[in-house]
Design a protein around this motif. Structure first.
Motif, PDB file in Angstrom:
ATOM      1  N   TYR A  46       3.772  -0.992   9.563  1.00 35.90           N
ATOM      2  CA  TYR A  46       3.540  -2.341  10.054  1.00 35.90           C
ATOM      3  C   TYR A  46       2.067  -2.680   9.872  1.00 35.90           C
ATOM      4  N   VAL A  47       1.796  -3.844   9.329  1.00 37.56           N
ATOM      5  CA  VAL A  47       0.431  -4.300   9.101  1.00 37.56           C
ATOM      6  C   VAL A  47       0.268  -5.677   9.724  1.00 37.56           C
ATOM      7  N   SER A  48      -0.968  -6.054   9.970  1.00 40.29           N
ATOM      8  CA  SER A  48      -1.240  -7.380  10.508  1.00 40.29           C
ATOM      9  C   SER A  48      -1.082  -8.409   9.387  1.00 40.29           C
ATOM     10  N   ASP A  50      -4.631  -9.516   2.600  1.00 40.40           N
ATOM     11  CA  ASP A  50      -5.599  -8.760   1.801  1.00 40.40           C
ATOM     12  C   ASP A  50      -4.903  -7.961   0.706  1.00 40.40           C
ATOM     13  N   LEU A  51      -3.771  -7.361   1.039  1.00 36.03           N
ATOM     14  CA  LEU A  51      -3.012  -6.591   0.054  1.00 36.03           C
ATOM     15  C   LEU A  51      -2.474  -7.501  -1.044  1.00 36.03           C
ATOM     16  N   ASP A  60       3.150  -3.941  -8.114  1.00 38.60           N
ATOM     17  CA  ASP A  60       3.625  -4.441  -6.829  1.00 38.60           C
ATOM     18  C   ASP A  60       2.799  -3.854  -5.690  1.00 38.60           C
ATOM     19  N   ARG A  61       2.998  -4.393  -4.501  1.00 41.67           N
ATOM     20  CA  ARG A  61       2.215  -3.949  -3.345  1.00 41.67           C
ATOM     21  C   ARG A  61       2.466  -2.489  -3.028  1.00 41.67           C
ATOM     22  N   GLU A 117      -1.147   4.230  -4.597  1.00 42.93           N
ATOM     23  CA  GLU A 117      -2.391   4.627  -5.262  1.00 42.93           C
ATOM     24  C   GLU A 117      -3.524   4.780  -4.250  1.00 42.93           C
ATOM     25  N   ALA A 118      -3.613   3.845  -3.298  1.00 42.19           N
ATOM     26  CA  ALA A 118      -4.666   3.920  -2.283  1.00 42.19           C
ATOM     27  C   ALA A 118      -4.513   5.176  -1.433  1.00 42.19           C
TER      28      ALA A 118
END
Length: 154
Positions: A97-99, A105-106, A122-123, A129-130
């Motif tokens: 879960y992200v804000s 930002d992504l 894609d995201r 990768e990150a």
């Protein structure tokens, strides 16, 4: 009068639009044919690859079908000279879960990669990768890694 909505069945939703038709999942009246014998499932005797081991190419990708095999028939137009996308099939899944700001930002990073660097990814691939970069940094630098420093608030 009934207020129930009439929805199409699965056979209508998943019908083919051309070529060889799929068999209906429900029997039709007057068209009963014996089902072909199915092959019994044989468990594989080879062990599963370890986590992080060799990955399988995604079905339908050029590496799965063999990049040297020429495409034939319809559909050669736009995709005939395209490179493989690099997508892979992944067997494991997590939910994060992200804000709303982090998601924006992504998405912005995805658009920058596509627009300024010519990378259509894609995201999920950006996140994988990150994660790989941060984990490699943790492995090589340990206490001085960016992950440790950020989690400690430094």
């Amino acid at each position: 009068m009934s207020r129930r909505v009439s929805l199409p069945g699965a056979d209508e939703l998943f019908r083919t639009t051309g070529g060889m038709a799929l068999q209906s999942s429900s029997p039709r009246r007057g068209a009963e044919e014996p089902a072909p014998p199915s092959a019994p499932a044989v468990p594989s005797s080879s062990p599963e690859p370890p986590v992080g081991g060799q990955r399988r190419p995604q079905e339908g990708s050029a590496s799965a079908a063999g990049a040297s095999s020429p495409r034939s028939g319809k559909g050669q137009g736009r995709g005939a000279n395209r490179r493989p996308s690099g997508r892979e099939r992944h067997d494991e899944k997590i939910t994060v879960y992200v804000s709303a700001e982090e998601l924006m930002d992504l998405e912005h990073a995805r658009l920058v990669l596509r627009g300024e660097h010519g990378l259509a990814v894609d995201r999920g691939r950006i996140v994988r990768e990150a994660v790989a970069v941060v984990l490699a940094d943790l492995e090589s630098r340990g206490d001085a890694s960016i992950l440790v420093r950020r989690l400690r608030g430094r």
